[in-house]
Design a protein around this motif. Sequence first.
Motif, PDB file in Angstrom:
ATOM      1  N   ASN A   1       0.839  -1.178   0.000  1.00 17.67           N
ATOM      2  CA  ASN A   1       0.000   0.000   0.000  1.00 17.67           C
ATOM      3  C   ASN A   1       0.888   1.247   0.000  1.00 17.67           C
ATOM      4  N   PRO A   2       0.808   2.081  -1.031  1.00 14.45           N
ATOM      5  CA  PRO A   2       1.660   3.265  -1.064  1.00 14.45           C
ATOM      6  C   PRO A   2       1.302   4.274   0.016  1.00 14.45           C
ATOM      7  N   ASN A   3       0.117   4.155   0.600  1.00 15.09           N
ATOM      8  CA  ASN A   3      -0.304   5.073   1.656  1.00 15.09           C
ATOM      9  C   ASN A   3       0.103   4.596   3.042  1.00 15.09           C
TER      10      ASN A   3
END
Length: 106
Positions: free
Chosen positions: A51-53
């Motif tokens: 997840n890039p977040n």
Amino acid sequence: MGNRVEDLEAQVAELQAAVDGLTEELVEAKERLSQLEQATKVEAESTPDRNPNAEFVPNESATNGADDDRTMADEEGSAQKAARGADEETAEESDSSDDSDDIIVA
């Protein structure tokens, strides 16, 4: 002179055999690398993306360990400074105590 020619021909034959063997090994190594690269691509494609977040948050033990490391480094630095000071004093004492020696202790 015929003996010299035969020796050179034998050396050429040995070198050619070595080159052939190394070429065969190189081709096999390239094939193995290709297989490994293909396997790696398959594994990389099957691995889900992260997840890039998502955010990394260190836990309490990780942050406490960093403080301990800094404290230990400070203590080591102080000990090294004290040791250097003692060495300098010893060097000064040895220089001033006997001026007849040509040996300098550092």
